[in-house]
Write a protein that holds these residues in place. Structure first.
Motif, PDB file in Angstrom:
ATOM      1  N   PHE A  74       3.615  -2.146 -20.117  1.00 55.14           N
ATOM      2  CA  PHE A  74       2.243  -2.034 -19.643  1.00 55.14           C
ATOM      3  C   PHE A  74       1.794  -0.574 -19.747  1.00 55.14           C
ATOM      4  CE2 PHE A  74       3.213  -6.094 -17.822  1.00 55.14           C
ATOM      5  CZ  PHE A  74       2.002  -6.737 -17.605  1.00 55.14           C
ATOM      6  N   ILE A  75       0.508  -0.374 -19.918  1.00 55.14           N
ATOM      7  CA  ILE A  75      -0.064   0.976 -19.929  1.00 55.14           C
ATOM      8  C   ILE A  75      -1.114   1.071 -18.822  1.00 55.14           C
ATOM      9  CG2 ILE A  75       0.366   1.426 -22.383  1.00 55.14           C
ATOM     10  CD1 ILE A  75      -2.609   0.713 -22.893  1.00 55.14           C
ATOM     11  N   LYS A  76      -1.299   2.273 -18.294  1.00 52.87           N
ATOM     12  CA  LYS A  76      -2.334   2.476 -17.278  1.00 52.87           C
ATOM     13  C   LYS A  76      -3.700   2.239 -17.903  1.00 52.87           C
ATOM     14  CE  LYS A  76       0.025   5.624 -14.176  1.00 52.87           C
ATOM     15  NZ  LYS A  76       0.056   6.962 -13.582  1.00 52.87           N
ATOM     16  N   SER A  77      -4.579   1.622 -17.126  1.00 46.31           N
ATOM     17  CA  SER A  77      -5.888   1.244 -17.655  1.00 46.31           C
ATOM     18  C   SER A  77      -6.991   1.466 -16.621  1.00 46.31           C
ATOM     19  CB  SER A  77      -5.843  -0.230 -18.084  1.00 46.31           C
ATOM     20  OG  SER A  77      -7.025  -0.599 -18.753  1.00 46.31           O
ATOM     21  N   THR A  99      -2.347  -5.062 -11.203  1.00 50.45           N
ATOM     22  CA  THR A  99      -2.642  -3.851 -10.442  1.00 50.45           C
ATOM     23  C   THR A  99      -1.527  -3.602  -9.438  1.00 50.45           C
ATOM     24  OG1 THR A  99      -3.859  -4.950  -8.654  1.00 50.45           O
ATOM     25  CG2 THR A  99      -5.148  -4.281 -10.585  1.00 50.45           C
ATOM     26  N   LEU A 138      -4.134   0.923  -8.931  1.00 55.13           N
ATOM     27  CA  LEU A 138      -4.026   1.294 -10.334  1.00 55.13           C
ATOM     28  C   LEU A 138      -4.001   0.032 -11.178  1.00 55.13           C
ATOM     29  CD1 LEU A 138      -1.310   4.087 -10.104  1.00 55.13           C
ATOM     30  CD2 LEU A 138      -3.799   4.319  -9.937  1.00 55.13           C
ATOM     31  N   LEU A 159       6.328  -1.645 -14.347  1.00 54.82           N
ATOM     32  CA  LEU A 159       5.278  -1.988 -15.304  1.00 54.82           C
ATOM     33  C   LEU A 159       5.375  -1.141 -16.564  1.00 54.82           C
ATOM     34  CD1 LEU A 159       2.333  -2.500 -12.812  1.00 54.82           C
ATOM     35  CD2 LEU A 159       3.441  -4.277 -14.186  1.00 54.82           C
ATOM     36  N   LEU A 160       5.527   0.164 -16.400  1.00 50.05           N
ATOM     37  CA  LEU A 160       5.634   1.053 -17.559  1.00 50.05           C
ATOM     38  C   LEU A 160       6.878   0.729 -18.382  1.00 50.05           C
ATOM     39  CD1 LEU A 160       4.478   4.381 -15.879  1.00 50.05           C
ATOM     40  CD2 LEU A 160       3.159   2.966 -17.482  1.00 50.05           C
ATOM     41  N   PHE A 215      -3.521  -8.216 -17.513  1.00 49.49           N
ATOM     42  CA  PHE A 215      -3.705  -7.110 -16.574  1.00 49.49           C
ATOM     43  C   PHE A 215      -2.916  -7.371 -15.302  1.00 49.49           C
ATOM     44  CE2 PHE A 215      -7.462  -6.913 -19.225  1.00 49.49           C
ATOM     45  CZ  PHE A 215      -7.701  -5.552 -19.357  1.00 49.49           C
ATOM     46  N   GLN A 221      -8.390   2.756 -12.474  1.00 53.06           N
ATOM     47  CA  GLN A 221      -8.072   2.532 -11.072  1.00 53.06           C
ATOM     48  C   GLN A 221      -9.299   2.046 -10.328  1.00 53.06           C
ATOM     49  OE1 GLN A 221      -6.564   6.417  -9.939  1.00 53.06           O
ATOM     50  NE2 GLN A 221      -8.365   6.798  -8.676  1.00 53.06           N
ATOM     51  N   GLN A 250       5.014   0.669 -10.345  1.00 51.82           N
ATOM     52  CA  GLN A 250       4.481   1.421 -11.489  1.00 51.82           C
ATOM     53  C   GLN A 250       5.565   1.628 -12.543  1.00 51.82           C
ATOM     54  OE1 GLN A 250       2.050   4.956 -10.554  1.00 51.82           O
ATOM     55  NE2 GLN A 250       2.073   4.212  -8.446  1.00 51.82           N
ATOM     56  N   PHE A 256      -3.162  -1.877 -14.737  1.00 55.44           N
ATOM     57  CA  PHE A 256      -2.256  -1.804 -15.887  1.00 55.44           C
ATOM     58  C   PHE A 256      -2.601  -2.936 -16.851  1.00 55.44           C
ATOM     59  CE2 PHE A 256      -0.119   0.615 -12.715  1.00 55.44           C
ATOM     60  CZ  PHE A 256       0.601   1.591 -13.408  1.00 55.44           C
TER      61      PHE A 256
END
Length: 143
Positions: free
Chosen positions: A119-122, A102, A135, A114-115, A100, A124, A111, A137
């Protein structure tokens, strides 16, 4: 062509890490954190031709999972692959199947990085910074 090296930071690197950190000059607490990360062997740095370009901190304080606590790239080394190389190195060093990190909602560059690195959003976290949620990730790490 000289290759970027990712290695564990040590106490001799502290001064150079502080110099490239855009927060350390305004926040004395960051200087103390850099000292701690280096002595705890959780800080990895990127260097090329002996010049430190950035650093990342990998620990397991986030519910026992891998957690990138900090990723910092020196101003003049941004947008040239340093951050992506650091992220990939931290992923390869992670000893847990879940990793993980943030970043603030306002940090669009992080962001995007990371993408782009998988990484995927997970989720907030509210109320850490006023009007700027953190956020979360995530990326699975093959073991």
């Amino acid at each position: 062509m000289n290759i970027m090296l990712i290695r564990l930071a040590n106490e001799a690197d502290i001064k150079d890490l502080i110099a490239i950190d855009s927060v350390a000059s305004q926040e004395p607490q960051r200087v103390l954190q850099i000292h701690a990360w280096c002595t705890e062997s959780t800080c990895f740095l990127a260097e090329k031709d002996g010049e430190i370009m950035g650093y990342g901190v990998l620990n397991y304080h986030f519910f026992g999972c891998g957690f990138i606590e900090m990723l910092m790239v020196g101003e003049c080394y941004r947008r040239c692959g340093t951050g992506l190389n650091l992220l990939n190195a931290l992923k390869s060093k992670c000893q847990h199947p879940k990793l993980f990190t943030t970043t603030n909602q306002s940090n669009f560059a992080m962001q995007r990085l990371l993408l782009n690195s998988g990484f995927i959003k997970s989720g907030q976290i509210e109320n850490l910074d006023e009007d700027d949620p953190e956020l979360v990730f995530f990326i699975p790490i093959p073991q």
